[in-house]
Write a protein that holds these residues in place. Structure first.
Motif, PDB file in Angstrom:
ATOM      1  N   TYR A 154      -0.827  -0.488   5.163  1.00 47.81           N
ATOM      2  CA  TYR A 154       0.212  -0.273   4.159  1.00 47.81           C
ATOM      3  C   TYR A 154      -0.413   0.977   3.099  1.00 47.81           C
ATOM      4  O   TYR A 154       0.621   1.558   2.745  1.00 47.81           O
ATOM      5  CB  TYR A 154       0.267  -1.691   3.271  1.00 47.81           C
ATOM      6  N   LYS A 155      -1.491   1.149   3.000  1.00 49.48           N
ATOM      7  CA  LYS A 155      -1.962   2.057   2.106  1.00 49.48           C
ATOM      8  C   LYS A 155      -1.474   3.577   2.639  1.00 49.48           C
ATOM      9  O   LYS A 155      -0.932   4.364   1.821  1.00 49.48           O
ATOM     10  CB  LYS A 155      -3.417   2.298   1.647  1.00 49.48           C
ATOM     11  N   LEU A 156      -1.650   3.602   3.873  1.00 50.41           N
ATOM     12  CA  LEU A 156      -1.559   5.008   4.732  1.00 50.41           C
ATOM     13  C   LEU A 156       0.113   5.280   4.736  1.00 50.41           C
ATOM     14  O   LEU A 156       0.461   6.202   4.378  1.00 50.41           O
ATOM     15  CB  LEU A 156      -2.074   5.005   5.973  1.00 50.41           C
ATOM     16  N   ASP A 157       0.833   4.180   4.912  1.00 55.27           N
ATOM     17  CA  ASP A 157       2.043   4.164   5.105  1.00 55.27           C
ATOM     18  C   ASP A 157       2.839   4.574   3.638  1.00 55.27           C
ATOM     19  O   ASP A 157       3.723   5.270   3.690  1.00 55.27           O
ATOM     20  CB  ASP A 157       2.939   2.906   5.551  1.00 55.27           C
ATOM     21  N   LEU A 158       2.360   3.899   2.644  1.00 59.07           N
ATOM     22  CA  LEU A 158       2.712   4.198   1.300  1.00 59.07           C
ATOM     23  C   LEU A 158       2.761   5.765   0.829  1.00 59.07           C
ATOM     24  O   LEU A 158       3.356   6.250   0.369  1.00 59.07           O
ATOM     25  CB  LEU A 158       2.124   3.342   0.418  1.00 59.07           C
ATOM     26  N   ALA A 205       3.212  -6.299  -4.109  1.00 63.40           N
ATOM     27  CA  ALA A 205       3.470  -6.041  -5.578  1.00 63.40           C
ATOM     28  C   ALA A 205       2.475  -5.177  -6.259  1.00 63.40           C
ATOM     29  O   ALA A 205       2.552  -4.104  -6.891  1.00 63.40           O
ATOM     30  CB  ALA A 205       3.935  -7.270  -6.414  1.00 63.40           C
ATOM     31  N   ASP A 206       1.099  -5.754  -6.046  1.00 65.63           N
ATOM     32  CA  ASP A 206      -0.176  -4.971  -6.249  1.00 65.63           C
ATOM     33  C   ASP A 206      -0.201  -3.790  -5.948  1.00 65.63           C
ATOM     34  O   ASP A 206      -0.687  -2.803  -6.316  1.00 65.63           O
ATOM     35  CB  ASP A 206      -1.359  -5.987  -6.322  1.00 65.63           C
ATOM     36  N   ALA A 207       0.020  -3.726  -4.387  1.00 63.97           N
ATOM     37  CA  ALA A 207      -0.233  -2.555  -3.584  1.00 63.97           C
ATOM     38  C   ALA A 207       0.783  -1.372  -4.367  1.00 63.97           C
ATOM     39  O   ALA A 207       0.235  -0.129  -4.245  1.00 63.97           O
ATOM     40  CB  ALA A 207       0.266  -2.880  -2.103  1.00 63.97           C
ATOM     41  N   VAL A 227      13.438  -0.311   4.361  1.00 67.06           N
ATOM     42  CA  VAL A 227      12.132   0.309   4.934  1.00 67.06           C
ATOM     43  C   VAL A 227      11.125  -0.635   4.759  1.00 67.06           C
ATOM     44  O   VAL A 227      10.805  -1.183   3.545  1.00 67.06           O
ATOM     45  CB  VAL A 227      11.984   1.575   4.371  1.00 67.06           C
ATOM     46  N   ALA A 228      10.399  -1.076   5.718  1.00 62.82           N
ATOM     47  CA  ALA A 228       9.131  -2.275   5.517  1.00 62.82           C
ATOM     48  C   ALA A 228       7.875  -1.538   6.046  1.00 62.82           C
ATOM     49  O   ALA A 228       7.828  -0.717   6.726  1.00 62.82           O
ATOM     50  CB  ALA A 228       9.481  -3.107   6.732  1.00 62.82           C
ATOM     51  N   VAL A 229       7.121  -1.821   4.862  1.00 64.36           N
ATOM     52  CA  VAL A 229       5.593  -1.420   4.971  1.00 64.36           C
ATOM     53  C   VAL A 229       4.856  -2.745   5.131  1.00 64.36           C
ATOM     54  O   VAL A 229       4.737  -3.537   4.242  1.00 64.36           O
ATOM     55  CB  VAL A 229       5.440  -0.524   3.645  1.00 64.36           C
TER      56      VAL A 229
END
Length: 392
Positions: free
Chosen positions: A192-196, A217-219, A297-299
């Motif tokens: 998720y971090k890389l995609d964001l 939400a924290d991400a 869009v899904a992460v």
């Protein structure tokens, strides 16, 4: 179905290791209390990749599992992640480990034995790259049984939630304006971090509705964004993020019970409930679709069969059906990042610079002031050439 290939791992040395123990039967909840160098004591049969990634990110020194990390039902990915990161993994320690070790105890690991002080309290199976690889190969034989169970769970879920899937019955009214907009749904899952990070240009340009699912939400906040909506059972969201002003939708059981709602009352945060048998990430997608999102869009969500099985829950059948329900509206972040990634070639940059120079030159040539400057420049050039001629 193609399964991940085992890579060469940085196997932890089988020497003596000591650290402070942190215990919890729910790995997701334990991660919030862990600190680098501590030892995680968990109760997690068939450790999945998301849980293992979170343990690696914290920087634990070792993981002590009361249950088998690979039961053989299917080739789950978590143990491979831990051994590749060089983290000591001791399996199948038994239920007694939660009675013998207390929160904050300094434990010592010697081989496959766990000590508190000088007293041995548990014995288990020490995993390494070789043992995990063999267990993964053996587990492939259980795939046919798991696929049959997955199909049965899918049919059962379809019977329970056909009104929600087909007609959107039960989707609550929300104040967040979703109709006609893109929605970005973030789950604290795979990469998720890389995609964001890759999606920053997309988020800046399209300004989608930002929906965090539980820890997602924290991400979003960690990445510098303010979530518009938080959806989930509220067991892995921090208090500060819940108070950020986002609309909160608490995932409830089909009978209406919502354990996470009491936490909202304690924090003084207004919330509505969404009863459904689906997972929290699924109800987030169904809500966005029902409220008129043009693109979702899904992460960090689960998007292939290996990941559905790796999660190891019957409820993952809902994810499969939800994706069928939403259809072409749903795009996984990895696909968006590949399509949206902008690259500018060197020749394009050179052409742009030359075009700018040509435009400036044309503007100078046609203006009165520009002609005066050109005349002065011509006189300066003639003077320079004349002086050089006299010298040589």
């Amino acid at each position: 179905m193609r399964l991940p290939t085992l890579r060469r791992t940085r196997t932890a040395e089988p020497g003596i290791l000591a650290g402070t123990a942190r215990l919890d039967r729910r790995t997701k909840r334990l991660v919030g209390r862990l600190r680098p160098g501590e030892i995680a004591v968990i109760d997690h049969v068939d450790l999945d990749r998301v849980a293992a990634d979170s343990l690696v990110a914290v920087g634990v020194a070792a993981v002590l599992n009361a249950k088998p990390s690979i039961s053989g039902r299917y080739p789950n990915l978590g143990p491979q992640v831990l051994v590749e990161a060089g983290i000591t993994l001791i399996d199948d320690l038994g239920e007694g480990v939660f009675q013998q070790i207390r929160e904050g105890d300094v434990v010592r690991i010697d081989g496959n034995t766990v000590f508190v002080g000088d007293e041995p309290v548990a014995h288990g199976v020490r995993q390494d790259g070789e043992t995990v690889g063999k267990a993964m190969l053996d587990a492939r034989e259980g795939l046919s049984v798991q696929l049959e169970a997955f199909a049965a769970n899918t049919m059962e879920y379809l019977k329970q939630e056909r009104d929600l899937l087909l007609d959107g019955v039960g989707v609550p009214d929300v104040r967040t304006d979703i109709a006609g907009r893109h929605c970005l749904i973030v789950v604290r899952g795979y990469d998720y971090k890389l995609d964001l990070e890759v999606l920053r240009p997309y988020i800046h340009e399209f300004k989608p509705v930002l929906i965090g699912v539980d820890g997602g939400a924290d991400a979003l906040v960690e990445a510098g964004y303010a979530p518009d909506m938080i959806i989930g059972d509220m067991d892995s969201v921090t208090d500060d993020v819940l108070r950020c002003g986002a609309e909160v939708v608490v995932h409830a059981y089909p009978d209406g019970r919502a354990p996470g709602l009491s936490r909202m009352h304690q924090l003084g945060v207004p919330a509505i409930t969404f009863p459904a048998a689906a997972t929290s990430e699924d109800i987030a997608m169904l809500l966005a679709d029902e409220k008129g999102a043009t693109l979702i869009v899904a992460v960090g969500t689960h998007y292939n069969l290996v990941e559905f099985l790796d999660k190891g829950r019957a409820g993952m059948a809902s994810t499969f059906l939800t994706r069928l329900r939403i259809g072409g509206k749903l795009v996984d972040a990895k696909g968006v990042s590949r399509l949206y990634k902008q690259t500018i070639s060197g020749s394009s940059v050179l052409l742009l610079v030359l075009s700018a120079i040509a435009a400036m030159a044309a503007a100078v040539a046609v203006s009165t002031v520009g002609k005066a400057y050109l005349s002065l420049a011509a006189e300066w050039w003639d003077s320079l050439v004349f002086n050089l001629y006299r010298l040589f």
